[in-house]
Design a protein around this motif. Structure first.
Motif, short mmCIF file in Angstrom:
data_model
loop_
_atom_site.label_atom_id
_atom_site.label_comp_id
_atom_site.label_asym_id
_atom_site.label_seq_id
_atom_site.Cartn_x
_atom_site.Cartn_y
_atom_site.Cartn_z
N ASP A 9 -2.21 11.57 15.85
CA ASP A 9 -2.10 9.80 16.05
C ASP A 9 -2.34 9.22 15.15
O ASP A 9 -1.91 7.92 15.17
N PHE A 10 -2.92 9.72 13.98
CA PHE A 10 -3.41 8.80 12.72
C PHE A 10 -3.09 9.76 11.41
O PHE A 10 -3.33 11.25 11.31
N ILE A 11 -2.11 9.13 10.57
CA ILE A 11 -1.50 9.87 9.60
C ILE A 11 -1.88 9.07 8.19
O ILE A 11 -2.50 8.01 8.20
N GLY A 12 -1.53 9.67 7.08
CA GLY A 12 -1.53 8.90 5.78
C GLY A 12 -0.72 7.94 5.49
O GLY A 12 0.38 7.80 6.27
N HIS A 13 -0.68 7.19 4.46
CA HIS A 13 0.18 5.99 4.20
C HIS A 13 0.13 5.65 2.91
O HIS A 13 -0.56 5.79 1.94
N GLY A 14 1.32 5.10 2.39
CA GLY A 14 1.34 4.49 1.24
C GLY A 14 0.57 3.19 1.21
O GLY A 14 -0.26 2.81 2.03
N ILE A 15 0.08 2.83 -0.15
CA ILE A 15 -0.92 1.95 -0.27
C ILE A 15 -0.71 1.35 -1.92
O ILE A 15 -0.17 2.00 -2.75
N GLY A 16 -1.02 0.25 -1.85
CA GLY A 16 -0.85 -0.43 -3.32
C GLY A 16 -1.77 -1.74 -3.41
O GLY A 16 -2.94 -1.65 -3.70
N ASN A 17 -1.26 -2.99 -3.28
CA ASN A 17 -2.02 -4.29 -2.98
C ASN A 17 -2.29 -4.75 -1.74
O ASN A 17 -2.76 -5.68 -1.48
#
Length: 248
Positions: A164-172
């Motif tokens: 149900d919960f996953i990683g993700h892109g990140i930046g600002n």
């Protein structure tokens, strides 16, 4: 759309990640039976302020705290509280640090006092699954290779991977594309390219991978009440291989 980061942007995120990693190392010294996650929350607020940074998740979609503090069967998004931790507990402290507008995201699971052999194994396997996933983060591989590396290792050790919960892109901002599942088939999904920055954050359970949601609207726990652990790093794809931004 996946936003590729410049070398300058990645360096800025790395500076944020160094502060985050230093904070986790200090938290490790505080985790003993009797301490509360509210005390950890207050420590993090002070540590980040001292280093010129701020807790990005505080206020995010109404979330009120600098940290997520998930205890035992809580998978993620646990609220800091004034209940003392006790011998045999585990607690995951997850935070997003903003330093000069650049973000970094990392979670560590800490053991409290003496834990059972099963719990010790759970925490060890969760951390190792993260590093096995990081090993495949090279240009030309695919997002699916990350999840496959985690799932195949974790399930071979007798545990399950949260869906149900996953990683993700990140930046600002905290959440960007791509989505990074911790399960799945190899050679599927977007190809990894230089400049991609994302989190890998496997949540591993002793029992079922299924989760239930607390009435508070945030906290997720294992459906069977068994323990869950999590480790997370923010990773940049470079021409020289993966760069862990949340390590010094």
């Amino acid at each position: 759309m996946i936003v590729l980061k410049s070398a300058r942007e990645i360096q800025a995120m790395h500076e944020s990640g160094k502060i985050l990693a230093a904070c986790h190392r200090e938290i490790a010294k505080l985790i003993v039976p009797g301490v509360t996650t509210w005390e950890i929350e207050e420590f993090v607020e002070g540590f980040l302020k001292k280093h010129g940074a701020k807790p990005e998740q505080k206020g995010y979609k109404g979330y009120e705290y600098a940290t997520c503090a998930s205890i035992n069967e809580e998978i993620c998004h646990g609220f800091p509280r004034k209940t003392p931790l006790k011998n045999g507990d585990i607690v995951t402290i997850d935070m997003v640090v903003n330093y000069n507008g650049a973000l970094a995201d990392s979670a560590w699971t800490y053991t409290v006092g003496k834990v059972s052999k099963e719990t010790e194994h759970l925490v060890k396997v969760t951390k190792e699954s993260l590093y096995k996933a990081i090993e495949v983060c090279v240009e030309g591989n695919r997002i699916g290779d990350i999840g496959h590396a985690i799932q195949s290792y974790v399930e071979a050790e007798g545990f399950s991977v949260v869906r149900d919960f996953i990683g993700h892109g990140i930046g600002n901002v905290i959440h960007e594309e791509p989505q990074v599942p911790h399960y799945g088939l190899p050679n599927k999904g977007p190809r990894l390219k230089e400049g991609m920055v994302f989190t890998i954050e496997p949540m591993v359970n002793v029992g079922t991978y299924k989760a239930s949601r607390d009435p508070n609207g945030w906290t997720a726990s294992t459906a069977d009440g068994k323990y869950s652990a999590q480790y997370e790093h923010t990773i940049a794809i470079t021409k020289n291989g993966p760069l862990i931004l949340t390590e010094q």
